[in-house]
Structures are given as C-alpha cells and as structure tokens.
Design an enzyme around this catalytic site. Sequence first.
Site, PDB file in Angstrom:
ATOM      1  N   CYS A   8       0.869  -1.185   0.000  1.00 20.45           N
ATOM      2  CA  CYS A   8       0.000   0.000   0.000  1.00 20.45           C
ATOM      3  C   CYS A   8       0.901   1.229   0.000  1.00 20.45           C
ATOM      4  O   CYS A   8       2.050   1.146  -0.452  1.00 20.45           O
ATOM      5  CB  CYS A   8      -0.981  -0.032   1.176  1.00 20.45           C
ATOM      6  SG  CYS A   8      -0.214   0.005   2.811  1.00 20.45           S
ATOM      7  N   ASN A  11       2.250   1.365   4.483  1.00 24.63           N
ATOM      8  CA  ASN A  11       2.540   0.092   5.165  1.00 24.63           C
ATOM      9  C   ASN A  11       2.224   0.169   6.667  1.00 24.63           C
ATOM     10  O   ASN A  11       2.867  -0.481   7.477  1.00 24.63           O
ATOM     11  CB  ASN A  11       3.993  -0.360   4.936  1.00 24.63           C
ATOM     12  CG  ASN A  11       4.278  -1.808   5.359  1.00 24.63           C
ATOM     13  OD1 ASN A  11       5.390  -2.134   5.754  1.00 24.63           O
ATOM     14  ND2 ASN A  11       3.291  -2.682   5.289  1.00 24.63           N
ATOM     15  N   CYS A  13      -1.451   0.752   7.485  1.00 21.43           N
ATOM     16  CA  CYS A  13      -2.898   0.520   7.605  1.00 21.43           C
ATOM     17  C   CYS A  13      -3.347  -0.693   6.797  1.00 21.43           C
ATOM     18  O   CYS A  13      -3.653  -1.752   7.354  1.00 21.43           O
ATOM     19  CB  CYS A  13      -3.690   1.747   7.149  1.00 21.43           C
ATOM     20  SG  CYS A  13      -3.357   3.239   8.116  1.00 21.43           S
ATOM     21  N   ARG A  14      -3.379  -0.565   5.478  1.00 20.54           N
ATOM     22  CA  ARG A  14      -4.000  -1.605   4.655  1.00 20.54           C
ATOM     23  C   ARG A  14      -3.130  -2.842   4.444  1.00 20.54           C
ATOM     24  O   ARG A  14      -3.593  -3.971   4.638  1.00 20.54           O
ATOM     25  CB  ARG A  14      -4.419  -1.021   3.294  1.00 20.54           C
ATOM     26  CG  ARG A  14      -5.538   0.002   3.402  1.00 20.54           C
ATOM     27  CD  ARG A  14      -5.685   0.797   2.123  1.00 20.54           C
ATOM     28  NE  ARG A  14      -4.500   1.630   1.888  1.00 20.54           N
ATOM     29  CZ  ARG A  14      -4.265   2.302   0.777  1.00 20.54           C
ATOM     30  NH1 ARG A  14      -5.115   2.235  -0.228  1.00 20.54           N
ATOM     31  NH2 ARG A  14      -3.180   3.040   0.662  1.00 20.54           N
ATOM     32  N   SER A  15      -1.882  -2.651   4.016  1.00 20.76           N
ATOM     33  CA  SER A  15      -1.078  -3.843   3.701  1.00 20.76           C
ATOM     34  C   SER A  15      -0.711  -4.669   4.935  1.00 20.76           C
ATOM     35  O   SER A  15      -0.658  -5.904   4.833  1.00 20.76           O
ATOM     36  CB  SER A  15       0.162  -3.493   2.856  1.00 20.76           C
ATOM     37  OG  SER A  15       1.051  -2.636   3.521  1.00 20.76           O
ATOM     38  N   ASP A 123      -8.336   3.788   1.302  1.00 21.78           N
ATOM     39  CA  ASP A 123      -7.370   4.162   2.332  1.00 21.78           C
ATOM     40  C   ASP A 123      -8.121   4.656   3.578  1.00 21.78           C
ATOM     41  O   ASP A 123      -8.812   5.668   3.525  1.00 21.78           O
ATOM     42  CB  ASP A 123      -6.471   5.276   1.773  1.00 21.78           C
ATOM     43  CG  ASP A 123      -5.324   5.611   2.705  1.00 21.78           C
ATOM     44  OD1 ASP A 123      -5.355   5.179   3.878  1.00 21.78           O
ATOM     45  OD2 ASP A 123      -4.403   6.306   2.256  1.00 21.78           O
TER      46      ASP A 123
END
Length: 152
Positions: A8, A11, A13-15, A123
């Site tokens: 993402c 690195n 939050c999402r990934s 996001d």
Amino acid sequence: MPSILFVCLGNICRSPLAEAALRAEAARGALDIEINSAGTGSWHVGNPPDRRAQAVAHNHGIDITGYRARQVIPADFRRFTHIYALDPDNLAGLRRIAPADATAEVRLLMDMVPGREGTGVTDPYYGNEAGFELTWADVSAAAQAIMASLER
Ligand code: 4NP
C-alpha cells in the site's frame, strides 16, 4: 513455492492488515508460505501499524503490534512470486519502480475477488475506526481468494 507481498502507500494501515489476514488463512490451511507487506512511500518506515489497524486486527484475534513498516525495494520483485497492490495508485507506483529483471506477478489485490475487479481497498488513514473494519472485510475476502488460488 509461492511467496506473497502486499503493498500500500504507508505500510501502516492496509497492507499490514492484508498480511495479517493471509497469515491467518495460511495458518488455518497449514500452508507454510512467505508473506510480507511494504509501502511505496517511506514516511512511516520502522513504525508499527496504525493503532486503529492494531485494534481491528486484535478484534479478529490477530496481534500485529510487532509488525514494522518498510518501503518496497527492487529486490522484492525477485524475492516474491506475487505482489498485490492495495489500490490502483499503489499498482502504478509499483510499475514505476519494477526492475527490468522482475519475476513477480504484480497485480491489483481486489482483482482476486469476483465482482471487485479493478477496484482499490479504500485508504482508511484519514477516516475513523469503522473504515478499518471495512479494510479488514476487503483484505479478508482477498486473503480467502488467494488461499483458494494457492490450494488449486
Ligand atoms: P496505508 O495508509 O497506505 O494503508 O498504510 C496510509 C498511511 C499513511 C499515509 C497515507 C496512507 N500518510 O500519508 O502518511
């Protein structure tokens, strides 16, 4: 042997949540594969995941407090067999830095989920906790689809 990298922007939050979701799926399936995550940006390198991401993972029984953010590097394109971008901007960023000798298959994560092809994982950084549960739902669906593809 497949090895999987999620990418993402930050690195944090999402990934990391995608990494956690696939680690959980792989553990359930007793599949021993390399799973990691990184960001296209460098702002948060060395930092733990966002507190809200830690909380959502905890809600789902997973401890990601020990994860540390890192930036994607050219060697990742040879180290991993599959690199999944969390959104189209991340995919464009990956394509810009992919070395000529890249061997990884680079694609959009949600392309793995029927009906969600071409879409990004939103996001959640500037939103609230509810946004992180939406992130979890998306990355969990994708992790299940990846596991199914690996088991075939
Ligand atoms: P991520 O979220 O890409 O899911 O880790 C973000 C984290 C930090 C920033 C942007 C997105 N930031 O601009 O600092």
